[in-house]
Write a protein that holds these residues in place. Structure first.
Motif, PDB file in Angstrom:
ATOM      1  N   PHE A 100      -0.428  -0.841  -8.291  1.00 53.57           N
ATOM      2  CA  PHE A 100      -0.133  -2.272  -8.217  1.00 53.57           C
ATOM      3  C   PHE A 100       0.806  -2.530  -7.031  1.00 53.57           C
ATOM      4  N   PRO A 101       0.372  -3.290  -6.035  1.00 58.60           N
ATOM      5  CA  PRO A 101       1.189  -3.448  -4.821  1.00 58.60           C
ATOM      6  C   PRO A 101       2.492  -4.207  -5.053  1.00 58.60           C
ATOM      7  N   HIS A 102       2.545  -5.058  -6.092  1.00 61.34           N
ATOM      8  CA  HIS A 102       3.738  -5.877  -6.325  1.00 61.34           C
ATOM      9  C   HIS A 102       4.762  -5.181  -7.223  1.00 61.34           C
ATOM     10  N   LEU A 103       4.442  -3.962  -7.697  1.00 62.43           N
ATOM     11  CA  LEU A 103       5.365  -3.207  -8.548  1.00 62.43           C
ATOM     12  C   LEU A 103       5.949  -2.028  -7.775  1.00 62.43           C
ATOM     13  N   THR A 104       7.181  -1.684  -8.109  1.00 62.67           N
ATOM     14  CA  THR A 104       7.774  -0.489  -7.508  1.00 62.67           C
ATOM     15  C   THR A 104       7.068   0.754  -8.034  1.00 62.67           C
ATOM     16  N   ILE A 105       7.399   1.873  -7.435  1.00 64.52           N
ATOM     17  CA  ILE A 105       6.787   3.131  -7.878  1.00 64.52           C
ATOM     18  C   ILE A 105       7.154   3.406  -9.337  1.00 64.52           C
ATOM     19  N   ALA A 106       8.411   3.190  -9.695  1.00 65.76           N
ATOM     20  CA  ALA A 106       8.834   3.403 -11.084  1.00 65.76           C
ATOM     21  C   ALA A 106       8.091   2.463 -12.026  1.00 65.76           C
ATOM     22  N   TYR A 108       7.905   0.547  -2.787  1.00 65.52           N
ATOM     23  CA  TYR A 108       6.619  -0.069  -3.134  1.00 65.52           C
ATOM     24  C   TYR A 108       5.490   0.764  -2.511  1.00 65.52           C
ATOM     25  N   PRO A 109       4.270   0.677  -3.065  1.00 65.64           N
ATOM     26  CA  PRO A 109       3.172   1.498  -2.564  1.00 65.64           C
ATOM     27  C   PRO A 109       2.940   1.420  -1.057  1.00 65.64           C
ATOM     28  N   HIS A 110       3.082   0.215  -0.455  1.00 64.19           N
ATOM     29  CA  HIS A 110       2.805   0.081   0.976  1.00 64.19           C
ATOM     30  C   HIS A 110       3.841   0.805   1.834  1.00 64.19           C
ATOM     31  N   GLU A 111       4.941   1.221   1.239  1.00 66.80           N
ATOM     32  CA  GLU A 111       5.973   1.934   1.985  1.00 66.80           C
ATOM     33  C   GLU A 111       5.761   3.447   1.959  1.00 66.80           C
ATOM     34  N   GLY A 132      -0.310   8.025   2.535  1.00 63.70           N
ATOM     35  CA  GLY A 132      -1.457   8.243   1.652  1.00 63.70           C
ATOM     36  C   GLY A 132      -1.237   9.400   0.700  1.00 63.70           C
ATOM     37  N   GLY A 133      -0.637  10.478   1.199  1.00 65.68           N
ATOM     38  CA  GLY A 133      -0.373  11.628   0.333  1.00 65.68           C
ATOM     39  C   GLY A 133       0.639  11.316  -0.754  1.00 65.68           C
ATOM     40  N   GLN A 134       1.655  10.523  -0.412  1.00 67.86           N
ATOM     41  CA  GLN A 134       2.650  10.132  -1.405  1.00 67.86           C
ATOM     42  C   GLN A 134       2.045   9.202  -2.450  1.00 67.86           C
ATOM     43  N   GLN A 135       1.183   8.277  -2.027  1.00 70.84           N
ATOM     44  CA  GLN A 135       0.520   7.390  -2.984  1.00 70.84           C
ATOM     45  C   GLN A 135      -0.351   8.189  -3.957  1.00 70.84           C
TER      46      GLN A 135
END
Length: 350
Positions: free
Chosen positions: A92-98, A133-136, A139-142
Protein backbone atom coordinates in the motif's frame (compact mmCIF):
# COMPACT_ATOMS: atom_id res chain seq x y z
CA UNK A 1 8.56 -35.05 8.05
CA UNK A 2 4.78 -35.04 7.84
CA UNK A 3 2.92 -34.21 4.64
CA UNK A 4 1.48 -30.69 4.80
CA UNK A 5 -0.10 -30.11 1.39
CA UNK A 6 -1.55 -32.58 -1.07
CA UNK A 7 -2.89 -31.62 -4.50
CA UNK A 8 -4.66 -34.49 -6.28
CA UNK A 9 -5.84 -34.40 -9.91
CA UNK A 10 -6.66 -30.71 -9.71
CA UNK A 11 -8.67 -29.33 -12.62
CA UNK A 12 -9.42 -25.65 -13.21
CA UNK A 13 -10.82 -23.70 -16.14
CA UNK A 14 -11.39 -20.08 -17.15
CA UNK A 15 -14.66 -19.37 -18.95
CA UNK A 16 -14.95 -23.01 -19.94
CA UNK A 17 -11.37 -23.29 -21.25
CA UNK A 18 -9.34 -25.94 -19.34
CA UNK A 19 -6.15 -24.58 -17.79
CA UNK A 20 -5.26 -27.35 -15.34
CA UNK A 21 -6.15 -30.85 -16.49
CA UNK A 22 -4.79 -33.11 -13.76
CA UNK A 23 -2.23 -31.52 -11.45
CA UNK A 24 -0.91 -33.67 -8.60
CA UNK A 25 1.94 -33.12 -6.13
CA UNK A 26 2.59 -32.88 -2.39
CA UNK A 27 4.97 -31.10 -0.03
CA UNK A 28 6.03 -31.77 3.52
CA UNK A 29 6.23 -29.48 6.54
CA UNK A 30 9.12 -27.02 6.24
CA UNK A 31 9.74 -27.92 2.61
CA UNK A 32 10.32 -25.36 -0.13
CA UNK A 33 8.77 -26.38 -3.43
CA UNK A 34 8.75 -24.73 -6.83
CA UNK A 35 6.51 -25.00 -9.89
CA UNK A 36 8.52 -24.35 -13.02
CA UNK A 37 7.11 -23.78 -16.47
CA UNK A 38 6.69 -21.38 -19.38
CA UNK A 39 4.39 -18.37 -19.26
CA UNK A 40 0.75 -19.35 -19.62
CA UNK A 41 1.19 -22.95 -18.46
CA UNK A 42 -1.07 -22.51 -15.40
CA UNK A 43 1.48 -22.02 -12.60
CA UNK A 44 -0.28 -19.02 -11.08
CA UNK A 45 -3.64 -20.79 -11.42
CA UNK A 46 -2.32 -23.59 -9.18
CA UNK A 47 -1.34 -21.01 -6.52
CA UNK A 48 -4.67 -19.22 -6.77
CA UNK A 49 -6.55 -22.51 -6.35
CA UNK A 50 -4.46 -23.42 -3.29
CA UNK A 51 -4.99 -19.93 -1.82
CA UNK A 52 -8.74 -20.14 -2.47
CA UNK A 53 -8.94 -17.23 -4.92
CA UNK A 54 -10.48 -19.50 -7.55
CA UNK A 55 -12.51 -22.70 -7.18
CA UNK A 56 -11.39 -26.06 -8.51
CA UNK A 57 -13.68 -27.82 -10.96
CA UNK A 58 -12.57 -31.20 -9.66
CA UNK A 59 -9.78 -32.87 -7.76
CA UNK A 60 -8.83 -32.24 -4.15
CA UNK A 61 -6.56 -29.93 -2.16
CA UNK A 62 -5.72 -31.06 1.38
CA UNK A 63 -3.78 -29.35 4.14
CA UNK A 64 -2.75 -31.56 7.06
CA UNK A 65 -5.22 -34.13 5.74
CA UNK A 66 -8.16 -31.70 5.78
CA UNK A 67 -9.94 -31.15 2.45
CA UNK A 68 -10.04 -27.41 1.74
CA UNK A 69 -11.27 -27.70 -1.86
CA UNK A 70 -12.71 -30.58 -3.85
CA UNK A 71 -14.84 -29.09 -6.62
CA UNK A 72 -17.95 -29.32 -4.45
CA UNK A 73 -17.04 -27.15 -1.49
CA UNK A 74 -14.19 -24.76 -0.77
CA UNK A 75 -12.80 -23.17 2.39
CA UNK A 76 -12.65 -19.34 2.18
CA UNK A 77 -9.14 -17.88 1.66
CA UNK A 78 -9.10 -16.12 5.04
CA UNK A 79 -9.59 -19.43 6.84
CA UNK A 80 -6.79 -21.32 5.09
CA UNK A 81 -3.91 -19.89 7.14
CA UNK A 82 -1.78 -19.09 4.10
CA UNK A 83 0.40 -16.14 3.18
CA UNK A 84 1.07 -14.86 -0.31
CA UNK A 85 3.81 -12.80 -1.95
CA UNK A 86 2.61 -11.30 -5.23
CA UNK A 87 4.60 -10.57 -8.36
CA UNK A 88 4.17 -6.79 -7.97
CA UNK A 89 4.55 -6.93 -4.12
CA UNK A 90 1.08 -5.25 -3.70
CA UNK A 91 2.31 -2.86 -0.99
CA UNK A 92 0.00 0.00 0.00
CA UNK A 93 1.76 3.20 -1.14
CA UNK A 94 0.03 5.43 1.45
CA UNK A 95 1.08 3.24 4.42
CA UNK A 96 4.48 3.05 6.07
CA UNK A 97 6.43 -0.17 5.99
CA UNK A 98 5.34 -0.96 9.56
CA UNK A 99 1.71 -0.25 8.68
CA UNK A 100 1.92 -2.44 5.58
CA UNK A 101 3.23 -5.36 7.62
CA UNK A 102 0.71 -4.85 10.42
CA UNK A 103 -2.23 -4.64 8.01
CA UNK A 104 -2.87 -8.39 8.03
CA UNK A 105 -2.50 -8.84 11.78
CA UNK A 106 -6.18 -8.85 12.64
CA UNK A 107 -7.33 -9.40 16.19
CA UNK A 108 -4.02 -8.45 17.82
CA UNK A 109 -3.33 -5.63 20.24
CA UNK A 110 -1.17 -2.66 19.30
CA UNK A 111 1.79 -3.98 21.31
CA UNK A 112 1.45 -7.45 19.73
CA UNK A 113 1.41 -5.92 16.26
CA UNK A 114 4.46 -3.80 17.04
CA UNK A 115 6.35 -6.83 18.33
CA UNK A 116 5.43 -8.89 15.24
CA UNK A 117 6.51 -6.07 12.91
CA UNK A 118 9.87 -5.71 14.68
CA UNK A 119 10.44 -9.48 14.54
CA UNK A 120 9.87 -9.85 10.81
CA UNK A 121 11.77 -6.67 9.92
CA UNK A 122 14.75 -8.06 11.82
CA UNK A 123 14.25 -11.39 10.05
CA UNK A 124 14.48 -9.78 6.60
CA UNK A 125 17.31 -7.50 7.78
CA UNK A 126 15.42 -4.21 7.42
CA UNK A 127 15.09 -3.15 11.09
CA UNK A 128 15.51 0.59 10.46
CA UNK A 129 12.95 1.05 7.67
CA UNK A 130 9.69 0.76 9.63
CA UNK A 131 8.74 4.45 9.18
CA UNK A 132 9.54 4.71 5.49
CA UNK A 133 7.09 4.39 2.60
CA UNK A 134 7.32 1.86 -0.26
CA UNK A 135 8.41 4.46 -2.85
CA UNK A 136 11.45 5.25 -0.71
CA UNK A 137 12.74 1.67 -0.96
CA UNK A 138 14.63 -0.15 -3.69
CA UNK A 139 13.02 -3.07 -5.55
CA UNK A 140 14.94 -5.58 -3.45
CA UNK A 141 13.89 -3.89 -0.22
CA UNK A 142 10.24 -3.83 -1.33
CA UNK A 143 10.44 -7.55 -2.06
CA UNK A 144 11.73 -8.19 1.48
CA UNK A 145 8.92 -6.09 2.94
CA UNK A 146 6.37 -8.12 0.95
CA UNK A 147 7.92 -11.28 2.41
CA UNK A 148 7.87 -9.79 5.92
CA UNK A 149 4.18 -8.90 5.57
CA UNK A 150 3.36 -12.46 4.45
CA UNK A 151 5.35 -13.99 7.32
CA UNK A 152 4.00 -11.74 10.10
CA UNK A 153 0.76 -13.76 10.68
CA UNK A 154 2.89 -16.95 10.87
CA UNK A 155 1.19 -18.80 7.98
CA UNK A 156 1.29 -22.59 7.77
CA UNK A 157 2.02 -22.30 4.04
CA UNK A 158 3.55 -19.44 2.03
CA UNK A 159 2.67 -18.99 -1.66
CA UNK A 160 4.95 -16.91 -3.91
CA UNK A 161 4.04 -15.82 -7.44
CA UNK A 162 7.26 -15.00 -9.36
CA UNK A 163 8.44 -12.76 -6.49
CA UNK A 164 11.75 -11.82 -8.15
CA UNK A 165 10.54 -11.14 -11.70
CA UNK A 166 10.89 -7.34 -11.41
CA UNK A 167 14.53 -7.52 -10.25
CA UNK A 168 17.79 -7.72 -12.20
CA UNK A 169 19.55 -11.07 -12.55
CA UNK A 170 22.23 -10.61 -9.88
CA UNK A 171 19.72 -9.36 -7.29
CA UNK A 172 17.37 -12.24 -8.12
CA UNK A 173 20.12 -14.76 -7.39
CA UNK A 174 21.03 -13.02 -4.12
CA UNK A 175 17.45 -12.74 -2.89
CA UNK A 176 16.62 -16.33 -3.90
CA UNK A 177 19.37 -17.54 -1.56
CA UNK A 178 18.27 -15.14 1.19
CA UNK A 179 14.63 -16.20 0.82
CA UNK A 180 15.63 -19.84 1.25
CA UNK A 181 17.65 -18.99 4.38
CA UNK A 182 14.73 -17.09 5.94
CA UNK A 183 12.13 -19.77 5.17
CA UNK A 184 14.35 -22.55 6.47
CA UNK A 185 15.07 -20.59 9.65
CA UNK A 186 11.35 -20.14 10.23
CA UNK A 187 10.53 -23.70 9.10
CA UNK A 188 7.71 -22.40 6.93
CA UNK A 189 6.63 -24.56 4.00
CA UNK A 190 6.29 -22.67 0.74
CA UNK A 191 5.51 -22.97 -2.94
CA UNK A 192 6.99 -20.60 -5.50
CA UNK A 193 6.16 -20.40 -9.19
CA UNK A 194 8.72 -19.21 -11.73
CA UNK A 195 9.84 -19.66 -15.34
CA UNK A 196 13.52 -19.31 -14.34
CA UNK A 197 15.10 -22.73 -13.82
CA UNK A 198 18.23 -21.33 -12.09
CA UNK A 199 15.99 -19.54 -9.60
CA UNK A 200 14.07 -22.78 -9.02
CA UNK A 201 17.29 -24.73 -8.44
CA UNK A 202 18.55 -22.14 -5.95
CA UNK A 203 15.52 -22.01 -3.69
CA UNK A 204 13.71 -25.36 -3.84
CA UNK A 205 13.93 -28.70 -2.08
CA UNK A 206 11.59 -30.19 -4.67
CA UNK A 207 10.22 -28.86 -7.89
CA UNK A 208 7.89 -29.79 -10.69
CA UNK A 209 7.72 -28.89 -14.35
CA UNK A 210 4.20 -27.86 -15.35
CA UNK A 211 3.15 -28.24 -18.97
CA UNK A 212 -0.06 -29.00 -20.87
CA UNK A 213 -2.07 -28.68 -17.68
CA UNK A 214 -0.15 -31.38 -15.81
CA UNK A 215 2.97 -31.77 -13.68
CA UNK A 216 5.33 -33.60 -16.03
CA UNK A 217 7.75 -34.56 -13.24
CA UNK A 218 8.04 -33.88 -9.50
CA UNK A 219 11.28 -34.44 -7.60
CA UNK A 220 14.49 -32.87 -6.34
CA UNK A 221 16.34 -30.39 -8.59
CA UNK A 222 19.07 -33.02 -9.05
CA UNK A 223 16.56 -35.67 -10.15
CA UNK A 224 14.96 -33.40 -12.73
CA UNK A 225 18.32 -32.28 -14.10
CA UNK A 226 20.11 -35.64 -14.26
CA UNK A 227 17.11 -37.96 -14.62
CA UNK A 228 14.42 -36.05 -16.55
CA UNK A 229 11.32 -38.13 -17.21
CA UNK A 230 10.62 -36.65 -20.64
CA UNK A 231 12.49 -34.72 -23.34
CA UNK A 232 10.28 -31.73 -22.49
CA UNK A 233 11.49 -31.73 -18.88
CA UNK A 234 15.10 -32.14 -20.00
CA UNK A 235 14.94 -29.16 -22.36
CA UNK A 236 13.19 -26.96 -19.82
CA UNK A 237 15.60 -27.49 -16.91
CA UNK A 238 18.74 -27.14 -19.03
CA UNK A 239 19.76 -25.97 -22.48
CA UNK A 240 20.73 -28.74 -24.85
CA UNK A 241 20.10 -30.52 -28.12
CA UNK A 242 18.54 -33.92 -28.85
CA UNK A 243 20.68 -36.28 -30.94
CA UNK A 244 19.39 -39.54 -32.46
CA UNK A 245 21.50 -42.70 -32.45
CA UNK A 246 21.57 -46.50 -32.68
CA UNK A 247 22.64 -48.78 -29.85
CA UNK A 248 25.69 -50.92 -30.64
CA UNK A 249 25.95 -52.35 -27.12
CA UNK A 250 24.54 -51.51 -23.68
CA UNK A 251 27.21 -48.81 -23.32
CA UNK A 252 27.95 -47.88 -26.95
CA UNK A 253 26.01 -46.17 -29.72
CA UNK A 254 26.50 -44.61 -33.11
CA UNK A 255 25.23 -41.11 -33.94
CA UNK A 256 26.15 -37.91 -35.76
CA UNK A 257 28.95 -37.40 -33.24
CA UNK A 258 30.53 -40.74 -34.13
CA UNK A 259 30.71 -43.98 -32.20
CA UNK A 260 30.39 -43.15 -28.50
CA UNK A 261 31.18 -45.24 -25.43
CA UNK A 262 29.85 -44.35 -22.00
CA UNK A 263 30.99 -45.10 -18.46
CA UNK A 264 27.44 -46.11 -17.48
CA UNK A 265 25.27 -48.37 -19.69
CA UNK A 266 22.06 -46.90 -21.10
CA UNK A 267 20.52 -50.28 -21.92
CA UNK A 268 20.61 -54.03 -21.25
CA UNK A 269 22.06 -56.94 -23.19
CA UNK A 270 20.16 -57.39 -26.43
CA UNK A 271 19.52 -53.68 -26.97
CA UNK A 272 21.65 -53.65 -30.13
CA UNK A 273 19.94 -51.83 -32.99
CA UNK A 274 17.54 -49.98 -30.71
CA UNK A 275 16.94 -46.28 -31.46
CA UNK A 276 18.27 -44.03 -28.71
CA UNK A 277 18.15 -40.26 -28.22
CA UNK A 278 20.79 -38.34 -26.28
CA UNK A 279 20.11 -34.99 -24.70
CA UNK A 280 23.46 -33.19 -24.86
CA UNK A 281 24.07 -30.07 -22.82
CA UNK A 282 26.96 -27.65 -23.54
CA UNK A 283 28.96 -29.16 -20.66
CA UNK A 284 28.69 -32.60 -22.30
CA UNK A 285 30.68 -31.47 -25.36
CA UNK A 286 34.46 -31.14 -25.36
CA UNK A 287 36.55 -29.46 -28.05
CA UNK A 288 39.74 -31.38 -28.87
CA UNK A 289 42.76 -31.06 -31.14
CA UNK A 290 42.15 -34.49 -32.67
CA UNK A 291 38.97 -36.37 -33.41
CA UNK A 292 36.92 -38.06 -36.11
CA UNK A 293 34.06 -35.53 -35.91
CA UNK A 294 34.48 -31.86 -36.66
CA UNK A 295 32.23 -28.84 -36.50
CA UNK A 296 32.31 -25.25 -37.68
CA UNK A 297 32.46 -22.51 -35.07
CA UNK A 298 29.41 -20.29 -35.70
CA UNK A 299 29.78 -17.99 -32.71
CA UNK A 300 31.67 -17.68 -29.45
CA UNK A 301 30.79 -15.79 -26.28
CA UNK A 302 33.46 -15.03 -23.70
CA UNK A 303 31.93 -15.35 -20.21
CA UNK A 304 34.98 -14.80 -18.02
CA UNK A 305 35.73 -18.18 -16.50
CA UNK A 306 34.55 -19.96 -19.67
CA UNK A 307 33.74 -19.44 -23.33
CA UNK A 308 30.54 -20.75 -24.90
CA UNK A 309 30.66 -21.88 -28.54
CA UNK A 310 27.88 -22.39 -31.06
CA UNK A 311 28.87 -25.20 -33.43
CA UNK A 312 27.52 -26.77 -36.62
CA UNK A 313 28.21 -30.32 -37.76
CA UNK A 314 28.50 -31.28 -41.43
CA UNK A 315 25.05 -32.88 -41.08
CA UNK A 316 23.60 -29.47 -40.22
CA UNK A 317 23.06 -30.24 -36.53
CA UNK A 318 23.81 -27.22 -34.33
CA UNK A 319 24.91 -27.57 -30.72
CA UNK A 320 26.77 -25.69 -28.04
CA UNK A 321 29.88 -26.35 -25.98
CA UNK A 322 31.65 -24.58 -23.13
CA UNK A 323 35.41 -24.45 -22.64
CA UNK A 324 37.28 -23.17 -19.59
CA UNK A 325 40.70 -22.76 -21.23
CA UNK A 326 42.22 -19.45 -22.36
CA UNK A 327 42.49 -20.52 -26.01
CA UNK A 328 39.70 -19.14 -28.20
CA UNK A 329 38.67 -20.83 -31.44
CA UNK A 330 37.88 -18.24 -34.13
CA UNK A 331 34.52 -18.08 -35.92
CA UNK A 332 34.56 -20.15 -39.11
CA UNK A 333 37.27 -22.54 -37.91
CA UNK A 334 36.73 -26.31 -38.03
CA UNK A 335 37.25 -27.88 -34.61
CA UNK A 336 37.23 -31.50 -33.47
CA UNK A 337 34.82 -32.44 -30.72
CA UNK A 338 33.73 -35.37 -28.60
CA UNK A 339 31.18 -36.22 -25.93
CA UNK A 340 32.75 -36.10 -22.46
CA UNK A 341 33.18 -39.80 -21.59
CA UNK A 342 32.47 -39.57 -17.87
CA UNK A 343 29.56 -37.12 -17.88
CA UNK A 344 26.12 -38.47 -16.77
CA UNK A 345 24.40 -38.28 -20.18
CA UNK A 346 20.60 -38.20 -20.45
CA UNK A 347 19.09 -40.92 -22.70
CA UNK A 348 15.58 -41.51 -24.05
CA UNK A 349 14.10 -44.30 -26.12
CA UNK A 350 13.19 -42.96 -29.53
Amino acid sequence: MRELLSVEKLQCAYEGTPVLRSVSFSIEEGEIACLLGPSGCGKTTVLRAIAGFIEAESGAIRVNGEVISDGKSTLPPEKRGMGMVFQDYALFPHLTIAENIAFGLKGKSRSEKQQAVEEVLNLVELPDLAKRYPHELSGGQQQRVALARALAPKPRLLLMDEPFSNLDTDLRRQLSAEMRRILKKQQIASIMVTHDQQEAFTISDRLGVLSQGEVQQWGTPEELFYQPATPEVASFVGKGVMVSGKALAPDRLSCELGELEFAEPFGKDGCEGRSIRLFLRPTDIQLTHEGSVSAEVLACEFQGSQTQYSLKLASGLELQAVESGMHRYPIGEQVALRVAPHRPIVFFDR
